[in-house]
Design an enzyme around this catalytic site. Structure first.
Site, PDB file in Angstrom:
ATOM      1  N   TYR A 168       0.823  -1.209   0.000  1.00  0.00           N
ATOM      2  CA  TYR A 168       0.000   0.000   0.000  1.00  0.00           C
ATOM      3  C   TYR A 168       0.860   1.263   0.000  1.00  0.00           C
ATOM      4  O   TYR A 168       0.448   2.288  -0.526  1.00  0.00           O
ATOM      5  CB  TYR A 168      -0.900   0.034   1.241  1.00  0.00           C
ATOM      6  N   ASP A 206      -6.355  -7.242   4.345  1.00  0.00           N
ATOM      7  CA  ASP A 206      -7.478  -6.669   3.597  1.00  0.00           C
ATOM      8  C   ASP A 206      -8.377  -7.807   3.093  1.00  0.00           C
ATOM      9  O   ASP A 206      -9.593  -7.780   3.269  1.00  0.00           O
ATOM     10  CB  ASP A 206      -6.917  -5.852   2.423  1.00  0.00           C
ATOM     11  N   ASP A 261     -12.261  -9.185   4.898  1.00  0.00           N
ATOM     12  CA  ASP A 261     -13.531  -9.223   4.174  1.00  0.00           C
ATOM     13  C   ASP A 261     -14.039 -10.654   4.013  1.00  0.00           C
ATOM     14  O   ASP A 261     -15.246 -10.904   4.115  1.00  0.00           O
ATOM     15  CB  ASP A 261     -13.406  -8.541   2.808  1.00  0.00           C
ATOM     16  N   ASP A 297      -2.449 -18.569   1.717  1.00  0.00           N
ATOM     17  CA  ASP A 297      -3.378 -19.319   0.858  1.00  0.00           C
ATOM     18  C   ASP A 297      -4.117 -20.367   1.689  1.00  0.00           C
ATOM     19  O   ASP A 297      -5.333 -20.517   1.592  1.00  0.00           O
ATOM     20  CB  ASP A 297      -2.656 -19.938  -0.358  1.00  0.00           C
ATOM     21  N   LYS A 355       3.314 -15.259   3.718  1.00  0.00           N
ATOM     22  CA  LYS A 355       3.790 -16.095   2.613  1.00  0.00           C
ATOM     23  C   LYS A 355       5.305 -16.219   2.773  1.00  0.00           C
ATOM     24  O   LYS A 355       6.073 -15.803   1.909  1.00  0.00           O
ATOM     25  CB  LYS A 355       3.438 -15.445   1.258  1.00  0.00           C
TER      26      LYS A 355
HETATM   27  C1  IPM Z   1     -10.522  -1.430   3.244  1.00  0.00           C
HETATM   28  C2  IPM Z   1     -10.582  -1.056   1.775  1.00  0.00           C
HETATM   29  C3  IPM Z   1      -9.388  -0.183   1.451  1.00  0.00           C
HETATM   30  C4  IPM Z   1      -8.138  -1.003   1.651  1.00  0.00           C
HETATM   31  C5  IPM Z   1      -9.388   0.440   0.044  1.00  0.00           C
HETATM   32  C6  IPM Z   1     -10.685   1.099  -0.307  1.00  0.00           C
HETATM   33  C7  IPM Z   1      -8.242   1.391  -0.130  1.00  0.00           C
HETATM   34  O1  IPM Z   1     -10.650  -2.194   0.998  1.00  0.00           O
HETATM   35  O2  IPM Z   1     -10.651  -0.534   4.082  1.00  0.00           O
HETATM   36  O3  IPM Z   1     -10.340  -2.594   3.554  1.00  0.00           O
HETATM   37  O4  IPM Z   1      -7.744  -1.780   0.763  1.00  0.00           O
HETATM   38  O5  IPM Z   1      -7.564  -0.899   2.706  1.00  0.00           O
HETATM   39 MG    MG Z   2     -10.818  -3.995   2.086  1.00  0.00          MG
END
Ligand code: IPM
Ligand code: MG
Length: 361
Positions: A138, A249, A253, A225, A193
């Site tokens: 990032y 990230d 999710d 993975d 990894k």
């Molecule tokens: C999150 C989002 C962000 C990230 C994006 C929108 C930059 O996916 O907050 O998880 O990847 O961190």
């Molecule tokens: Mg995200």
């Protein structure tokens, strides 16, 4: 508590309104707060051609906590990376020095049937993902685009990012994860990894060294993975997970999806100083924006994380959680979590009873 509120766009303002309503219902219990609204993302871009105006950063810096809605807008996909609305997110993290994100994924028994997994696999699930937020691909440099000058591949366009971590960045987030694991089941899963990446090998080394200060915590190292597979196949085997920015990230999710809706999980983000930031795990969901259909629970849970971590008011956070649970038990469901036999309600009809059933002192 001084709260900076970045409602953003899409469903952001709708869910934030419910979260604030719930916070107002805490006033009789001695919770005093003031709010200051600030712009970010698509709405900020429209008004000041900048997804993260300086005034927003200043308002955030002067607050105890930032309550954050949603800022992304797919209609801005054509813009340069620096101008895209969601750049407000890494921008704020950087300016506020937020280096750790805690995403808690909890499945209440009455909502277990929403999971894409069978209820037995997720009933009682309580996962905590500690994600590093300040480094990795990032932020690493060099990054950019160029045209390759020499053969082989001469004349081809190339994109490049740099994955990098230094040991202090790893240590400070690992410390948060060890402390969190200590307050939970004392098992810490570290995801990387290390079979291919130097950054991962550094993580392993630093976490192993730090682990000597936490002899009561069992650390398991796992490849990313495999961890993604296990998150889906047997999530109950995990407890506290710590990992870098990119893997975190994805895993945050994926784990949230186990609840059956992105409208249920929230995150807290910390640095070494005030303010910390609290947000729902979902985005701006433009397809349902302005229709009173969004699920406000994730944003209300973000407020409970704020009360715990920024306010030290576990009593009030517990009250909100109990209230969310009560309303779920009554069968109220927004469209994303609706199933036959329950009652379909809108954003406001979900938020109001949560605020009301917090009750009187
Ligand atoms: C999150 C989002 C962000 C990230 C994006 C929108 C930059 O996916 O907050 O998880 O990847 O961190
Ligand atoms: Mg995200």
């Amino acid at each position: 508590m001084k709260i900076a509120v970045i409602a953003g766009n899409g469903i952001g303002p709708e869910v934030i309104a419910q979260s604030l309503q719930v916070l107002r219902a805490l006033r009789p219990f001695g919770f005093e707060f003031s709010i200051e609204a600030a712009l970010a993302g698509a709405s900020a871009f429209e008004q000041c051609a900048n997804p993260l105006p300086e005034s927003t950063v200043n308002i955030a810096m002067q607050s105890d906590a930032v309550l954050f809605g949603a800022v992304d807008d797919a209609r801005c996909d054509h813009l340069d990376r620096a101008l895209r609305p969601e750049q407000a997110i890494p921008g704020l993290r950087k300016q506020l020095g937020l280096y750790a994100s805690l995403r808690q994924v909890k499945i209440e028994p009455e909502l277990a049937s929403l999971s894409p997994l069978t209820p037995e696999r997720v009933r009682g699930l309580d996962l905590l993902i500690v994600r590093e937020l300040s480094g990795d691909v990032y932020m690493g440099t060099p990054r950019g685009r160029r045209v390759i000058a020499d053969a082989p591949g001469g004349g081809e366009r190339e994109g490049f990012d740099t994955m990098r971590y230094c040991e202090s960045e790893v240590r400070r987030v690992a410390q948060i994860a060890f402390d969190a694991a200590r307050a939970r089941s004392k098992c810490l899963y570290r995801v990387d990894k290390a079979n291919v990446l130097e950054t991962s090998r550094l993580w392993r080394q630093v976490v192993t060294e730090l682990g000597k200060d936490y002899p009561d915590i069992a650390v398991t190292h796992q490849y990313a993975d495999n961890a993604s597979v296990q998150t889906i196949v047997q999530p109950m085997a995990f407890d506290t997970i710590v990992t870098g920015n990119l893997f975190g990230d994805l895993l945050s999710d994926a784990a949230s999806a186990l609840t059956g809706s992105v409208g249920l999980a929230a995150s807290a983000m910390f640095g070494s100083t005030r303010p910390s930031l609290y947000e729902a795990g979902h985005g701006s969901a433009l397809n349902i924006a302005g229709q009173d259909r969004a699920n406000p629970i994730a944003c209300i849970r973000a407020a409970t994380l704020m009360l715990r971590h920024a306010g030290g008011r576990h009593d009030l956070a517990n009250r909100i959680e109990a209230s969310v649970q009560q309303v779920s038990r009554q069968g109220l469901r927004t469209a994303d979590i609706y199933r036959p036999g329950t009652r379909l309600v809108g954003t406001r009809q979900m938020g109001e009873p949560i605020a009301c059933s917090i009750g009187q002192p």
